[in-house]
Design an enzyme around this catalytic site. Sequence first.
Site, short mmCIF file in Angstrom:
data_model
loop_
_atom_site.label_atom_id
_atom_site.label_comp_id
_atom_site.label_asym_id
_atom_site.label_seq_id
_atom_site.Cartn_x
_atom_site.Cartn_y
_atom_site.Cartn_z
N HIS A 187 -1.44 1.46 -4.27
CA HIS A 187 -1.81 2.88 -4.13
C HIS A 187 -0.92 3.80 -4.95
O HIS A 187 -0.81 5.00 -4.67
CB HIS A 187 -1.79 3.28 -2.65
CG HIS A 187 -2.80 2.53 -1.83
ND1 HIS A 187 -2.73 2.43 -0.48
CD2 HIS A 187 -3.91 1.83 -2.20
CE1 HIS A 187 -3.75 1.70 -0.03
NE2 HIS A 187 -4.47 1.32 -1.05
N ASP A 246 6.19 4.78 -1.26
CA ASP A 246 7.53 5.35 -1.01
C ASP A 246 8.64 4.73 -1.85
O ASP A 246 9.76 5.26 -1.87
CB ASP A 246 7.86 5.24 0.49
CG ASP A 246 7.80 3.81 1.04
OD1 ASP A 246 7.47 3.65 2.23
OD2 ASP A 246 8.08 2.86 0.26
N ASN A 290 3.20 -6.85 13.52
CA ASN A 290 2.79 -5.49 13.87
C ASN A 290 2.99 -5.29 15.37
O ASN A 290 2.68 -6.20 16.14
CB ASN A 290 1.29 -5.30 13.53
CG ASN A 290 0.86 -3.84 13.51
OD1 ASN A 290 1.20 -3.07 14.40
ND2 ASN A 290 0.11 -3.47 12.49
N GLN A 348 0.84 -1.19 0.00
CA GLN A 348 0.00 0.00 0.00
C GLN A 348 0.88 1.25 0.00
O GLN A 348 0.40 2.35 -0.14
CB GLN A 348 -0.89 0.00 1.25
CG GLN A 348 -1.85 -1.17 1.31
CD GLN A 348 -2.51 -1.30 2.67
OE1 GLN A 348 -3.51 -0.63 2.96
NE2 GLN A 348 -1.92 -2.11 3.53
N THR A 350 0.45 -3.02 8.58
CA THR A 350 -0.74 -2.31 8.11
C THR A 350 -1.81 -2.33 9.19
O THR A 350 -1.96 -3.32 9.91
CB THR A 350 -1.29 -2.89 6.79
OG1 THR A 350 -2.46 -2.15 6.42
CG2 THR A 350 -1.64 -4.37 6.91
N1 APR Z 1 6.76 -2.65 12.03
C1 APR Z 1 5.54 -3.17 11.73
N2 APR Z 1 4.37 -2.47 11.88
C2 APR Z 1 4.46 -1.21 12.37
C3 APR Z 1 5.71 -0.62 12.73
C4 APR Z 1 6.90 -1.40 12.53
N3 APR Z 1 8.10 -0.93 12.82
N4 APR Z 1 5.46 0.64 13.19
C5 APR Z 1 4.10 0.83 13.12
N5 APR Z 1 3.51 -0.29 12.63
C6 APR Z 1 2.09 -0.53 12.38
C7 APR Z 1 1.12 0.30 13.22
O1 APR Z 1 0.85 -0.33 14.45
C8 APR Z 1 -0.11 0.34 12.32
O2 APR Z 1 -0.95 -0.79 12.57
O3 APR Z 1 1.83 -0.16 11.05
C9 APR Z 1 0.46 0.21 10.90
C10 APR Z 1 0.40 1.48 10.06
O4 APR Z 1 -0.94 1.75 9.81
P1 APR Z 1 -1.37 2.97 8.85
O5 APR Z 1 -0.62 4.17 9.21
O6 APR Z 1 -2.85 2.99 8.89
O7 APR Z 1 -0.85 2.52 7.42
P2 APR Z 1 -1.52 1.58 6.33
O8 APR Z 1 -2.21 0.42 6.96
O9 APR Z 1 -0.50 1.29 5.33
O10 APR Z 1 -2.61 2.57 5.69
C11 APR Z 1 -3.31 2.13 4.59
O11 APR Z 1 -4.27 4.29 4.22
O12 APR Z 1 -3.73 6.39 4.48
C12 APR Z 1 -3.97 5.48 3.55
O13 APR Z 1 -3.18 5.30 1.37
C13 APR Z 1 -2.77 5.30 2.69
O14 APR Z 1 -1.70 3.28 2.03
C14 APR Z 1 -2.26 3.95 3.12
C15 APR Z 1 -3.52 3.26 3.60
#
Ligand code: APR
Length: 253
Positions: free
Chosen positions: A126, A111, A219, A108, A194
Amino acid sequence: MQTIAGRSIPDKLRERFLGAKSVLVVTGAGVSAESGVPTFRGGGRTAVWKGMPFDVISSASMVEHNLAAVWEWFDYRRNLLRELKPNPGHKEIARWQERFSQFTLVTQNIDGLHQKAGSHDVIELHGSIWRARCMSCQGRYHIPENATCPAACMECGDRLRPDVVLFGELLPAGAFERAAEAASQSELCFVVGTSGIVYPAASLPEMAKAAGAYICEVNPERTPLSDLCDVVLTGKAGEVLPRISLETRKGYG
Ligand code: APR
C-alpha cells in the site's frame, strides 16, 4: 484448526518453523499497534478524521477534489509516526529474515516501522507515508522524518500526492505479483495483525494455502482468514512472535 490462548506454541508449528526454508509473512496494522499506531478496524470501531471515515479521506476521489485535505490527514499521521518505534513484533520479523533462506515480508502498512526494525526488501503493498509521488510523471520523493515534502515535482512541476495506495486505486506495479510469487512458493505463512478483509492482500494467505503452505495467524481477534489457518495464535504480535522463536530454540522446554 487449533487455537492456543497464550499458553505455548503447538508442536506442529514448531516442527514447521524448524524445518521451513521458504517463509512468507503478511502483516497489517495490528503489528504496529503496540508501537502506538492506531489500527483502522478491530475492537469494533473504525478510524475517523475530522468527522470523515478514513476510507473517505484516504480515497482517490478525495485526491481529485481536495488534495490539501489528503495531505493534512497524512501529515497528521506522519507527525504521529515520527515519535514511534518498532516493537518486539517488528524486531522478531527482522530477525526471521536472517534465519530463513527464502524469506518474504509483505506489509499493508505504510508506516515504515518494519524497515526501522531492520527488515529490508519489504514489499509495501500500500505504498509508504514517507514518500510523495508526482501526479503526472510519477516521480517519487522521499519525505525525511524531520522535514516536509517538496512543494511540487522538481522534474515536471506538477503537484505531489502521498505515495500511498488509496481506496479505489490499484496497487503499485509489480508489488502484488512479487508477493503472489512468494506465496505460491512458501512452505510456512504467517498472517500477523490484519483483519483480512482488504483484497488483494487478503488473498495471499489463500494462495499460500493452495500451494500447500502451513498457515499461522497471529491476532488477538478472529478474522475471516482464521478458518483458513492451520493454527491461530490468539494474542499480540509483540508477545507471540518472540515466543515462537523462544520456544523453537534448541533445548527449550
Ligand atoms: N497484534 C496483532 N494483531 C493486532 C494487534 C496486536 N497487538 N492489535 C490489533 N490487532 C489486529 C486487530 O484485531 C485487527 O484484526 O490487527 C487487525 C487490524 O486490522 P485493520 O485495522 O483492518 O488493519 P489492516 O488489516 O492492516 O487493514 C488493511 O485497510 O484501511 C486499509 O490501507 C489500509 O492497509 C490497510 C488495509
